[in-house]
Design an enzyme around this catalytic site. Structure first.
Site, PDB file in Angstrom:
ATOM      1  N   GLU A  60       0.862  -1.174   0.000  1.00  0.00           N
ATOM      2  CA  GLU A  60       0.000   0.000   0.000  1.00  0.00           C
ATOM      3  C   GLU A  60       0.903   1.230   0.000  1.00  0.00           C
ATOM      4  O   GLU A  60       1.817   1.321   0.827  1.00  0.00           O
ATOM      5  CB  GLU A  60      -0.895   0.019   1.238  1.00  0.00           C
ATOM      6  CG  GLU A  60      -1.829  -1.160   1.349  1.00  0.00           C
ATOM      7  CD  GLU A  60      -2.610  -1.156   2.646  1.00  0.00           C
ATOM      8  OE1 GLU A  60      -3.477  -0.275   2.807  1.00  0.00           O
ATOM      9  OE2 GLU A  60      -2.339  -2.019   3.495  1.00  0.00           O
ATOM     10  N   ARG A 299       5.107 -13.109   9.486  1.00  0.00           N
ATOM     11  CA  ARG A 299       5.778 -11.835   9.197  1.00  0.00           C
ATOM     12  C   ARG A 299       7.087 -11.765   9.966  1.00  0.00           C
ATOM     13  O   ARG A 299       7.340 -12.552  10.886  1.00  0.00           O
ATOM     14  CB  ARG A 299       4.879 -10.661   9.581  1.00  0.00           C
ATOM     15  CG  ARG A 299       4.621 -10.543  11.074  1.00  0.00           C
ATOM     16  CD  ARG A 299       3.712  -9.363  11.398  1.00  0.00           C
ATOM     17  NE  ARG A 299       4.356  -8.109  11.038  1.00  0.00           N
ATOM     18  CZ  ARG A 299       3.713  -6.943  10.992  1.00  0.00           C
ATOM     19  NH1 ARG A 299       2.427  -6.877  11.264  1.00  0.00           N
ATOM     20  NH2 ARG A 299       4.352  -5.846  10.670  1.00  0.00           N
ATOM     21  N   LYS A 309       3.876   0.847  10.857  1.00  0.00           N
ATOM     22  CA  LYS A 309       3.858   2.084  10.075  1.00  0.00           C
ATOM     23  C   LYS A 309       3.494   3.278  10.945  1.00  0.00           C
ATOM     24  O   LYS A 309       4.051   4.370  10.784  1.00  0.00           O
ATOM     25  CB  LYS A 309       2.880   1.959   8.905  1.00  0.00           C
ATOM     26  CG  LYS A 309       3.405   1.156   7.730  1.00  0.00           C
ATOM     27  CD  LYS A 309       2.422   1.185   6.576  1.00  0.00           C
ATOM     28  CE  LYS A 309       2.946   0.385   5.394  1.00  0.00           C
ATOM     29  NZ  LYS A 309       1.988   0.370   4.260  1.00  0.00           N
TER      30      LYS A 309
END
Length: 592
Positions: A60, A299, A309
């Site tokens: 994204e 992850r 983020k």
């Protein structure tokens, strides 16, 4: 002495087994589309890319890539390379309020820096595999209308609070919306009015009609379209409704004929909706089998860093660091500026492997992978980081001579370079002690050491300032002991120190970077993660370097003997005046 770590074996990758079984079964010999992805007029008209796999890297564009993304980049692009497949570079740009062209550009740059390209990487030499979710907005809108027409979606007019209240809990089912029974015609009318801007933001939302009693919250009639009047970096102001990421992502995979949709474990609970949506769009006739399948892997969880983020944005916006490319940040832009290399990232991702189990990776493993690669790749140079003057009293004034140092001890083919020796040298302050500690073999009055690549010298004393601090060390050299000559081994010494000629040295700024956080798990418990910032994460010093380093170009990487690996800063270095950042020390200095 700090502990050195033995190299770890390469990790396993369970996804390879999945791909190999699928290829053996010829599962993807036929694909959904024969036209170009993103074309609203797609039809199932034949076969394409027989027996090829297609993966995708779908960031994204709402932030800079970080170390965790590198794992996904190497996984998706690497699998496609290894199995003669294709990997798509795709921007999932469905949230215009948080996205920008700046992020698109930075992501593009970093993926290419890691060594991957999406142009001409398929069977067709002219094929481009760069995609944007926003290029499919027409297709996604069509999919939403098809779901409405088949009574698989409805427009909900509850407020956000009402929807939250009716969602239920882990032990109680949700409640159907009072608008769930709207007719197909009414839903289509409202949805088209939403598209045409006739309703305010937040007044309506399109939801999939699944099961409000499902134990999986993601199947309790999830939102798939919302009204959002926001300018989009790619489509401008064409749309005032935007698809939700969880709705858009599976459709993108299908339109691009992705065979293996690989994502991290936090999306595992979303897989039932992914499969539901694929099944319903097949039933509507929009898609054909076989549809993509989602596969999840753990992850990257790395000690001493934050990869959220939100937290990275906070560090940048509150100026705890100097921008997104600060070498202390775990962003790829910061890693590049720090001197970490794509080859080091490749070794790291190979070594930690790909699994389904969540676990923490020690930061030292990441650093050791960088050391291992840099030890092979980086040429050697001499740098004195804490300089003190050494005067060779019996050396002729104004004289200098050549000494020869190997560019790389493991690569004879790189030859040797010339370093100048003269009467006055810079040495490390720690290489002299007026009163030596036990087992100290460097300079102290009466002791002899070798000047690396030069002569054996005997320390005769020192000078001090009014505060008693040593300012100059004195010695005499033994003329017949120069390295590389017959007399080099005529005098045995235990100490060996490095140096640079004061008359020829390049004085430069060095930034000694360390870990940004002093705790392995920043913000653990109820703490604010900012409280765990390491106050010594960067120190700026003035050092004396061998003359050849003045010609270093931005991003040139060297091992400074005894000290570690250093890179010429890619931003602040100018021609003839490079500034160096420490990438990593020679050994783990954080070992307890």
């Amino acid at each position: 002495m700090a502990k050195e770590h033995a190299p770890l074996p390469l990790g396993s990758n369970f996804i390879r087994g999945i791909i190999e079984r699928d290829l053996e079964a010829n599962k993807y010999a036929s694909k959904h589309w024969a036209g170009s992805p993103g074309d609203a007029a797609h039809q199932q008209t034949g076969q394409v890319d027989t027996a090829k796999i297609r993966t995708r890297f779908p960031p994204e564009p709402n932030g800079y890539l970080h170390i965790g993304h590198a794992k996904s980049v190497f996984l998706n692009f690497g699998l496609a390379q290894d199995y003669n497949g294709i990997c798509h570079m795709r921007f999932d740009d469905t949230n215009p309020e948080k996205e920008s062209q700046e992020y698109v550009d930075s992501i593009t740059e970093m993926v290419k820096w890691l060594g991957f390209d999406w142009e001409n990487n398929g069977a067709n030499n002219d094929e481009s595999n760069l995609y944007f979710a926003s290029n499919y907005f027409d297709d996604m809108y069509r999919a939403a209308e098809l779901l409405i027409q088949h009574d698989y979606a409805y427009v909900d007019s509850q407020t956000a609070d009402e929807m939250r209240e009716n969602r239920g809990t882990l032990t109680e089912p949700g409640k159907d919306s009072p608008f769930r029974t709207r007719s197909v015609e009414e839903n289509l009318t409202l949805f088209r009015e939403m598209r045409d801007g006739k309703h305010a933001d937040g007044s309506h939302i399109l939801r999939a009609k699944i099961n409000m009693a499902s134990p999986n919250f993601n199947l309790r009639d999830p939102a798939i379209y919302r009204i959002r009047r926001a300018h989009h970096h790619n489509t401008g102001d064409k749309w005032c409704i935007y698809p939700m990421y969880t709705f858009a992502h599976p459709i993108e995979d299908a339109l691009e004929t992705i065979t293996h949709s690989i994502c991290t474990l936090e999306f595992e609970d979303q897989r039932p909706f992914y499969d539901w949506l694929m099944k319903k769009l097949v039933e509507t006739g929009m898609l054909a089998q076989p549809v993509p399948k989602q596969h999840e892997f753990a992850r990257l969880n790395l000690t001493y860093v934050v990869l959220s983020k939100r937290k990275l944005i906070q560090l940048v916006e509150e100026k705890h660091v100097n921008g997104w490319d600060d070498p202390r940040l775990p962003t790829l832009a910061g890693a590049r500026r720090r001197g970490y290399t794509p080859a080091g990232f490749k070794l790291f991702t190979d070594r930690i492997g790909v699994s389904k189990a969540d676990s923490w990776i020690e930061y030292v493993i990441f650093e050791d992978c960088m050391r291992e690669v840099l030890n092979q790749d980086a040429e050697r140079r001499i740098a004195v980081l804490d300089p003190i003057k050494l005067v060779i009293d019996n050396y002729e004034d104004g004289k200098s001579e050549d000494c020869f140092a190997p560019n790389h001890p493991l690569k004879d083919e790189l030859g040797k370079r010339t370093v100048q020796l003269s009467k006055e040298l810079w040495i490390e302050r720690e290489d002299f002690m007026e009163v030596p500690a036990p087992k100290y073999f460097r300079l102290f009055p009466g002791n002899m050491v070798r000047l690396r690549y030069g002569y054996v010298v005997e320390c005769t004393g020192c000078e001090k300032d009014e505060n008693g601090n040593v300012t100059v060390v004195h010695c005499n050299y033994l003329p017949d002991t120069k390295s590389g000559t017959d007399g080099a081994n005529s005098v045995k010494v235990k100490g060996n120190i490095h140096w640079v000629s004061a008359a020829h040295a390049y004085e430069a700024e060095i930034r000694l970077y360390d870990r940004l956080f002093k705790e392995a798990h920043p913000g653990e418990g109820d703490k604010d993660f900012l409280d765990d910032i390491n106050p010594d994460s960067v120190q700026t010093i003035t050092a004396q370097l061998e003359a050849s380093l003045q010609d270093a170009k931005a991003e040139d990487i060297f091992q400074f003997e005894r000290h570690g690996y250093f890179v010429a800063d890619r931003i602040d270095s100018v021609e003839g005046k490079p500034l160096f950042n420490r990438t990593v020390t020679l050994r783990d200095v954080w070992q307890k």
